[in-house]
Design a protein around this motif. Sequence first.
Motif, PDB file in Angstrom:
ATOM      1  N   LEU A 125       0.858  -1.183   0.000  1.00 57.51           N
ATOM      2  CA  LEU A 125       0.000   0.000   0.000  1.00 57.51           C
ATOM      3  C   LEU A 125       0.892   1.230   0.000  1.00 57.51           C
ATOM      4  N   LEU A 126       0.694   2.105  -0.964  1.00 54.23           N
ATOM      5  CA  LEU A 126       1.407   3.378  -1.008  1.00 54.23           C
ATOM      6  C   LEU A 126       0.423   4.473  -0.623  1.00 54.23           C
ATOM      7  N   GLU A 127       0.550   4.959   0.618  1.00 53.25           N
ATOM      8  CA  GLU A 127      -0.323   6.035   1.101  1.00 53.25           C
ATOM      9  C   GLU A 127       0.121   7.343   0.460  1.00 53.25           C
ATOM     10  N   ILE A 128      -0.771   7.958  -0.291  1.00 51.90           N
ATOM     11  CA  ILE A 128      -0.433   9.196  -0.989  1.00 51.90           C
ATOM     12  C   ILE A 128      -0.438  10.356   0.011  1.00 51.90           C
ATOM     13  N   GLN A 129       0.704  11.006   0.127  1.00 49.01           N
ATOM     14  CA  GLN A 129       0.827  12.170   1.002  1.00 49.01           C
ATOM     15  C   GLN A 129       0.942  13.462   0.210  1.00 49.01           C
ATOM     16  N   GLU A 130       1.385  13.340  -1.037  1.00 55.93           N
ATOM     17  CA  GLU A 130       1.502  14.502  -1.917  1.00 55.93           C
ATOM     18  C   GLU A 130       1.181  14.052  -3.332  1.00 55.93           C
ATOM     19  N   LEU A 131       0.321  14.802  -4.008  1.00 56.76           N
ATOM     20  CA  LEU A 131      -0.114  14.443  -5.351  1.00 56.76           C
ATOM     21  C   LEU A 131      -0.033  15.674  -6.245  1.00 56.76           C
ATOM     22  N   THR A 132       0.770  15.592  -7.296  1.00 60.62           N
ATOM     23  CA  THR A 132       0.949  16.715  -8.201  1.00 60.62           C
ATOM     24  C   THR A 132       0.872  16.230  -9.635  1.00 60.62           C
ATOM     25  N   GLY A 133       0.583  17.140 -10.525  1.00 64.31           N
ATOM     26  CA  GLY A 133       0.531  16.790 -11.935  1.00 64.31           C
ATOM     27  C   GLY A 133       0.815  17.982 -12.817  1.00 64.31           C
TER      28      GLY A 133
END
Length: 139
Positions: A125-133
């Motif tokens: 499981l990769l817990e998303i702490q920062e999401l950018t695009g």
Amino acid sequence: MTEPERWFPSHIKEIPEEDCRELLATQEVGRVAYSVGDGRAPVVVPVNYTMEGDALLLRLGPNSNIAHHLQSTPASFEIDDYETYNQSGWSVLARGHARWVEAADHPAAERLLPWAEGKRTLVVLLEIQELTGRRLLSA
């Protein structure tokens, strides 16, 4: 060369976080990046994945090198798409913390079917702490 025939540099635009989540939900394969802790550059490996809430699930071979390094560590995950002809595309980068989990505790893991051969019984499981695009728009 006439004006319509001339190419112009593309424009970069930030993708809102909600749109990044939607893009993550549309794909099946991305690249996970992790450090092996020996001072060398990070390792980047393509993997199948699925979304579960604010996390990504990966199914790996339990004795693989990638599984060993994603036991409890920071990791990054990227997906992208591009069009060579008009020099446009997009990229989404998820940064967070990876850890081993029990498949039974994560129903979404059942729909995760890895393309690579071999037993892939370990769920990460990769817990998303920062999401950018970023989106590269043709001129």
